[in-house]
Design a protein around this motif. Structure first.
Motif, PDB file in Angstrom:
ATOM      1  N   ARG A 106       0.838  -1.213   0.000  1.00  0.00           N
ATOM      2  CA  ARG A 106       0.000   0.000   0.000  1.00  0.00           C
ATOM      3  C   ARG A 106       0.872   1.261   0.000  1.00  0.00           C
ATOM      4  N   GLU A 107       1.930   1.254   0.834  1.00  0.00           N
ATOM      5  CA  GLU A 107       2.839   2.403   0.891  1.00  0.00           C
ATOM      6  C   GLU A 107       3.551   2.584  -0.448  1.00  0.00           C
ATOM      7  N   VAL A 108       3.916   1.468  -1.062  1.00  0.00           N
ATOM      8  CA  VAL A 108       4.560   1.542  -2.378  1.00  0.00           C
ATOM      9  C   VAL A 108       3.632   2.249  -3.359  1.00  0.00           C
ATOM     10  N   VAL A 109       2.366   1.834  -3.365  1.00  0.00           N
ATOM     11  CA  VAL A 109       1.391   2.434  -4.283  1.00  0.00           C
ATOM     12  C   VAL A 109       1.262   3.932  -4.003  1.00  0.00           C
ATOM     13  N   ASP A 110       1.144   4.305  -2.726  1.00  0.00           N
ATOM     14  CA  ASP A 110       0.983   5.726  -2.383  1.00  0.00           C
ATOM     15  C   ASP A 110       2.169   6.544  -2.884  1.00  0.00           C
ATOM     16  N   ILE A 111       3.378   6.016  -2.686  1.00  0.00           N
ATOM     17  CA  ILE A 111       4.572   6.742  -3.123  1.00  0.00           C
ATOM     18  C   ILE A 111       4.594   6.862  -4.646  1.00  0.00           C
ATOM     19  N   VAL A 112       4.339   5.755  -5.314  1.00  0.00           N
ATOM     20  CA  VAL A 112       4.410   5.762  -6.780  1.00  0.00           C
ATOM     21  C   VAL A 112       3.357   6.718  -7.347  1.00  0.00           C
ATOM     22  N   LYS A 113       2.131   6.628  -6.847  1.00  0.00           N
ATOM     23  CA  LYS A 113       1.054   7.438  -7.418  1.00  0.00           C
ATOM     24  C   LYS A 113       1.224   8.922  -7.107  1.00  0.00           C
ATOM     25  N   ALA A 114       1.926   9.242  -5.999  1.00  0.00           N
ATOM     26  CA  ALA A 114       2.163  10.652  -5.675  1.00  0.00           C
ATOM     27  C   ALA A 114       3.203  11.270  -6.590  1.00  0.00           C
ATOM     28  N   HIS A 115       4.091  10.447  -7.127  1.00  0.00           N
ATOM     29  CA  HIS A 115       5.219  10.989  -7.882  1.00  0.00           C
ATOM     30  C   HIS A 115       5.185  10.687  -9.370  1.00  0.00           C
ATOM     31  N   SER A 116       4.374   9.708  -9.798  1.00  0.00           N
ATOM     32  CA  SER A 116       4.486   9.329 -11.206  1.00  0.00           C
ATOM     33  C   SER A 116       3.207   8.691 -11.712  1.00  0.00           C
ATOM     34  N   ARG A 117       3.199   8.414 -13.003  1.00  0.00           N
ATOM     35  CA  ARG A 117       2.037   7.756 -13.591  1.00  0.00           C
ATOM     36  C   ARG A 117       2.331   6.281 -13.853  1.00  0.00           C
ATOM     37  N   ALA A 118       3.371   5.764 -13.223  1.00  0.00           N
ATOM     38  CA  ALA A 118       3.744   4.363 -13.445  1.00  0.00           C
ATOM     39  C   ALA A 118       2.661   3.433 -12.904  1.00  0.00           C
ATOM     40  N   LEU A 119       2.529   2.280 -13.519  1.00  0.00           N
ATOM     41  CA  LEU A 119       1.624   1.251 -13.019  1.00  0.00           C
ATOM     42  C   LEU A 119       2.313   0.491 -11.885  1.00  0.00           C
ATOM     43  N   VAL A 120       1.505  -0.060 -10.977  1.00  0.00           N
ATOM     44  CA  VAL A 120       2.070  -0.876  -9.903  1.00  0.00           C
ATOM     45  C   VAL A 120       1.492  -2.290  -9.983  1.00  0.00           C
ATOM     46  N   HIS A 121       2.405  -3.259 -10.021  1.00  0.00           N
ATOM     47  CA  HIS A 121       2.028  -4.679 -10.023  1.00  0.00           C
ATOM     48  C   HIS A 121       2.508  -5.301  -8.720  1.00  0.00           C
ATOM     49  N   THR A 122       1.730  -6.261  -8.197  1.00  0.00           N
ATOM     50  CA  THR A 122       2.239  -7.039  -7.067  1.00  0.00           C
ATOM     51  C   THR A 122       2.074  -8.528  -7.347  1.00  0.00           C
ATOM     52  N   ASP A 123       3.144  -9.276  -7.086  1.00  0.00           N
ATOM     53  CA  ASP A 123       3.077 -10.729  -7.149  1.00  0.00           C
ATOM     54  C   ASP A 123       2.483 -11.147  -5.806  1.00  0.00           C
ATOM     55  N   ALA A 124       1.183 -11.480  -5.829  1.00  0.00           N
ATOM     56  CA  ALA A 124       0.480 -11.791  -4.579  1.00  0.00           C
ATOM     57  C   ALA A 124       0.270 -13.293  -4.418  1.00  0.00           C
ATOM     58  N   VAL A 125       1.069 -14.073  -5.148  1.00  0.00           N
ATOM     59  CA  VAL A 125       0.883 -15.531  -5.138  1.00  0.00           C
ATOM     60  C   VAL A 125       0.997 -16.104  -3.732  1.00  0.00           C
ATOM     61  N   GLN A 126       1.959 -15.604  -2.940  1.00  0.00           N
ATOM     62  CA  GLN A 126       2.128 -16.146  -1.575  1.00  0.00           C
ATOM     63  C   GLN A 126       1.244 -15.432  -0.562  1.00  0.00           C
ATOM     64  N   GLY A 127       0.472 -14.465  -1.016  1.00  0.00           N
ATOM     65  CA  GLY A 127      -0.385 -13.743  -0.075  1.00  0.00           C
ATOM     66  C   GLY A 127      -1.761 -14.372   0.037  1.00  0.00           C
ATOM     67  N   LEU A 128      -2.348 -14.704  -1.115  1.00  0.00           N
ATOM     68  CA  LEU A 128      -3.731 -15.180  -1.116  1.00  0.00           C
ATOM     69  C   LEU A 128      -3.861 -16.467  -0.315  1.00  0.00           C
ATOM     70  N   GLY A 129      -4.823 -16.477   0.590  1.00  0.00           N
ATOM     71  CA  GLY A 129      -5.047 -17.652   1.433  1.00  0.00           C
ATOM     72  C   GLY A 129      -4.253 -17.584   2.730  1.00  0.00           C
ATOM     73  N   LYS A 130      -3.270 -16.683   2.801  1.00  0.00           N
ATOM     74  CA  LYS A 130      -2.450 -16.589   4.009  1.00  0.00           C
ATOM     75  C   LYS A 130      -2.733 -15.304   4.762  1.00  0.00           C
ATOM     76  N   VAL A 131      -2.912 -14.216   4.011  1.00  0.00           N
ATOM     77  CA  VAL A 131      -3.312 -12.940   4.620  1.00  0.00           C
ATOM     78  C   VAL A 131      -4.506 -12.433   3.818  1.00  0.00           C
ATOM     79  N   PRO A 132      -5.357 -11.616   4.435  1.00  0.00           N
ATOM     80  CA  PRO A 132      -6.478 -11.085   3.658  1.00  0.00           C
ATOM     81  C   PRO A 132      -5.929 -10.241   2.495  1.00  0.00           C
ATOM     82  N   VAL A 133      -6.459 -10.471   1.295  1.00  0.00           N
ATOM     83  CA  VAL A 133      -5.989  -9.716   0.128  1.00  0.00           C
ATOM     84  C   VAL A 133      -7.177  -8.966  -0.452  1.00  0.00           C
ATOM     85  N   ASP A 134      -7.056  -7.638  -0.547  1.00  0.00           N
ATOM     86  CA  ASP A 134      -8.094  -6.818  -1.155  1.00  0.00           C
ATOM     87  C   ASP A 134      -7.399  -5.833  -2.099  1.00  0.00           C
TER      88      ASP A 134
END
Ligand SMILES: *Cc1c(COP(=O)(O)O)cnc(C)c1O
Length: 388
Positions: free
Chosen positions: A158-186
């Motif tokens: 989330r912090e990465v997204v906030d920083i990127v969106k405040a400074h640039s128009r770059a897209l943000v991708h996350t590899d959430a393969v190890q997240g789903l099912g282990k932590v809530p992902v929204d």
């Protein structure tokens, strides 16, 4: 067998197999066909799309089914830069990504893109200051994983997204393969433009994944053909596997809170017992936020591959960290990035828990590990010397 390698893959949940079976048999039609068998397959496909979307807080139209997590990561990285303004030829990622992202980024580098690999601290958490410093008007894409597959550390996406969106128009991708099912992902809470998932890490079948693509975000397809998945992933979809993914996503979203608490308790007990029973062990990423159920340690004076083989002979299935890196003598790039010495990294062991570990016999596992380590150290002259 005591299976302690849920981060590599998981056994399919019974309900997943039951849900898939009809799509291997009577509903075998091609979902693009107009007749009844095709329409039934299409219905299964679209219901699964809704289930996966629900599990990650997305809209069904934002779900692109792929043939796994690796393909979803490749599509995100290559598809995003191919569609970006041609003057924007800079990509930012981290030095601890899964090879699906890391090697895609290195491939982009060979195509002439500039790639920044952000450093991480000793706990394996990405440096946000380095991110700020490396963003530029040329940055097309930032890719930071949600949870690391070797040590389990959770990144501040989330912090990465906030920083990127405040400074640039770059897209943000996350590899959430190890997240789903282990932590809530929204995906709305995370704020990312893209996210990769794989069914087989949460009790679904292998060979099916998802790229979440935020609506109105445009990427270039990497496969050309029949134009399935809104033209972004051509090829007849693997309907049965996709149905299985839908069921696995639904089940794991409904139990994630409860299972996570149980697994993190077991992981902590495992960690404490190992540290108590075996001298000269360090825990990787101990101070960072970690997904429940992942424990990475370095055991001095043992070599990871011998350790795994001996554990296997005693019925314990574990990993040295990354499935792809094992078998090679290269120390893990993740541990290197965290500042672990190559010598220490050679003794790395990853124990990862899942649904089937809720009644794990921690005592028995630790005793087996203690015996194996004692045996290996007794035949390792170098350790005998340094330890005395
Ligand atoms: C397993 C994994 C992948 C690759 O997914 P596959 O479905 O096996 O291709 C990508 N990223 C992470 C973090 C993983 O753990």
């Amino acid at each position: 067998m005591i299976y302690l390698d849920y981060a590599a893959t998981t056994p399919m949940i019974d309900e997943v197999i039951t849900a898939m079976l009809p799509y291997q048999q009577q509903f075998f039609g091609n979902p693009s066909s107009v007749y009844a068998a095709g329409r039934q397959a299409k219905k299964g496909l679209e219901e699964a799309r809704e289930k996966v979307a629900d599990a990650i807080g997305a809209q069904p139209a934002e779900i692109i089914f792929t043939a796994g997590g690796t393909e979803a990561d490749n599509l995100a990285l290559k598809g995003a830069v191919a569609k970006a303004d041609p003057r924007r030829r800079h990509v930012i990622t981290t030095s601890i990504e899964h090879h699906a992202v890391l090697h895609s980024a290195e491939w982009l580098e060979r195509q002439g893109y500039r790639v920044t690999f952000l450093p991480v601290d000793n706990n394996g958490i990405v440096s946000l200051d380095a991110l700020k410093a490396s963003l530029s008007p040329e940055t097309a894409l930032v890719s930071v994983m949600l949870a690391n597959n070797e040590v389990g550390t959770v990144q501040p996406v989330r912090e990465v997204v906030d920083i990127v969106k405040a400074h640039s128009r770059a897209l943000v991708h996350t590899d959430a393969v190890q997240g789903l099912g282990k932590v809530p992902v929204d995906v709305e809470d995370l704020g990312v433009d893209m996210a990769a998932f794989a069914a087989h890490k949460l009790g679904g079948p292998k060979g099916v994944g998802v790229l979440y693509l935020r609506s109105k975000t445009s990427i270039a397809p990497q496969l050309h053909g029949g134009g399935q998945e809104r033209g972004l992933r051509s090829g007849t979809p693997n309907v049965a596997a996709i149905v299985g993914f839908g069921t696995a996503a639904e089940i794991s979203a409904s139990e994630v809170a409860e299972v996570s608490q149980q697994l993190s308790d077991i992981r902590d007990r495992l960690q404490e017992s190992i540290l108590r029973a075996i001298p000269d062990v360090t825990v990787n990423g101990a101070e960072g936020p970690r997904v429940p159920g992942t424990l990475s340690v370095c055991i001095r004076g043992v070599e990871g591959e011998s350790l795994l083989l001996m554990l296997d002979s005693k019925g314990v299935a574990a990993s040295s960290g990354s499935a792809c890196a094992s078998g090679s003598l290269e120390p893990s790039h993740v541990l290197m990035a965290m500042g672990v010495s190559p010598e220490t990294a050679h003794g790395s062991l990853r124990l990862s828990l899942g649904r089937g570990s809720v009644d794990l016999d921690v005592k028995a596992v630790v005793e087996t590990l203690r015996q194996v380590v004692t045996r290996l150290r007794s035949i390792a002259p170098r350790f005998a010397k340094t330890a005395s």
